[in-house]
Enzyme design. Structure first.
Site, mmCIF file in Angstrom:
data_model
loop_
_atom_site.group_PDB
_atom_site.id
_atom_site.type_symbol
_atom_site.label_atom_id
_atom_site.label_comp_id
_atom_site.label_asym_id
_atom_site.label_seq_id
_atom_site.Cartn_x
_atom_site.Cartn_y
_atom_site.Cartn_z
ATOM 1 N N ASP A 25 19.632 -30.727 -47.483
ATOM 2 C CA ASP A 25 19.597 -29.661 -48.845
ATOM 3 C C ASP A 25 18.054 -29.173 -48.898
ATOM 4 O O ASP A 25 17.493 -30.027 -49.071
ATOM 5 C CB ASP A 25 20.012 -30.876 -50.125
ATOM 6 N N GLU A 80 22.738 -27.144 -45.495
ATOM 7 C CA GLU A 80 23.619 -26.120 -46.699
ATOM 8 C C GLU A 80 22.031 -24.765 -46.492
ATOM 9 O O GLU A 80 21.245 -24.488 -46.341
ATOM 10 C CB GLU A 80 23.275 -26.712 -47.869
ATOM 11 N N ASP A 134 19.427 -33.760 -55.606
ATOM 12 C CA ASP A 134 18.710 -32.558 -54.735
ATOM 13 C C ASP A 134 20.099 -33.806 -53.295
ATOM 14 O O ASP A 134 20.458 -33.187 -52.131
ATOM 15 C CB ASP A 134 17.353 -32.655 -54.476
#
Length: 176
Positions: free
Chosen positions: A7, A67, A139
């Protein structure tokens, strides 16, 4: 197969490692790499590079998934996030790992069943799907969700007879 979910963020880049065997998932580790906001941008990117390089060295994943970035209203923030995302894409690629990218809505849909699920729902499902996971940070939870999404899509693609999900963007920008 050992998967690394990422992420990206300039201040905090979450990472999560899972193992996938068919439909079975097993938690391995998670955490976040933090850059020092007091340093120049280039040095912060080096901190992300070095931290991710160490995660890959320690956990030896077979593949990575990242992502995709959404564009926000502040162009400066978007640019800085894009730079961090570039580091997050290039480090596993330099290590020889295939790198897949997934949009946030697909990740949420894969993990929760709804593309607009909230962070709390995602974290709850990550805990359910990966018993024993620590979720070091929000996260890291998001990164584990990315890894879960990749495990599901990769397993489906393999059942269809391919080697990778057919609609994933590669690190070269093409579609496979």
């Amino acid at each position: 197969m050992r998967l690394l979910g990422l992420d990206p963020g300039l201040r905090h880049t979450g990472w999560g490692v899972i193992e996938s065997q068919g439909s079975r998932l097993r938690y391995v580790a998670d955490g976040a790499i933090h850059s020092d906001g007091g340093l120049p941008l280039a040095q912060r990117l080096v901190q992300l590079h070095d931290g991710l390089t160490e995660v890959i060295r320690l956990y030896r994943p077979d593949a990575a998934a990242v992502e995709e970035t959404f564009v926000n209203k502040n162009p400066t923030s978007t640019l800085k996030l894009g730079l961090a995302r570039g580091v997050v894409l290039v480090v596993p690629a330099l290590a020889g790992l295939p790198v897949a990218e997934y949009p946030a809505n697909l990740i949420k849909k894969s993990v929760v069943g709804a593309g607009h699920a909230g962070k709390e729902q995602v974290q709850m499902m990550v805990r359910m799907l990966l018993p024993g996971c620590e979720l070091a940070t929000a996260d890291a939870a998001d990164a584990l969700a990315v890894a879960i999404c990749h495990a599901h899509h990769d397993a489906t693609a393999r059942r269809w007879g391919g080697s990778a999900a057919p609609t994933l963007k590669t690190q070269e920008g093409g579609v496979r």
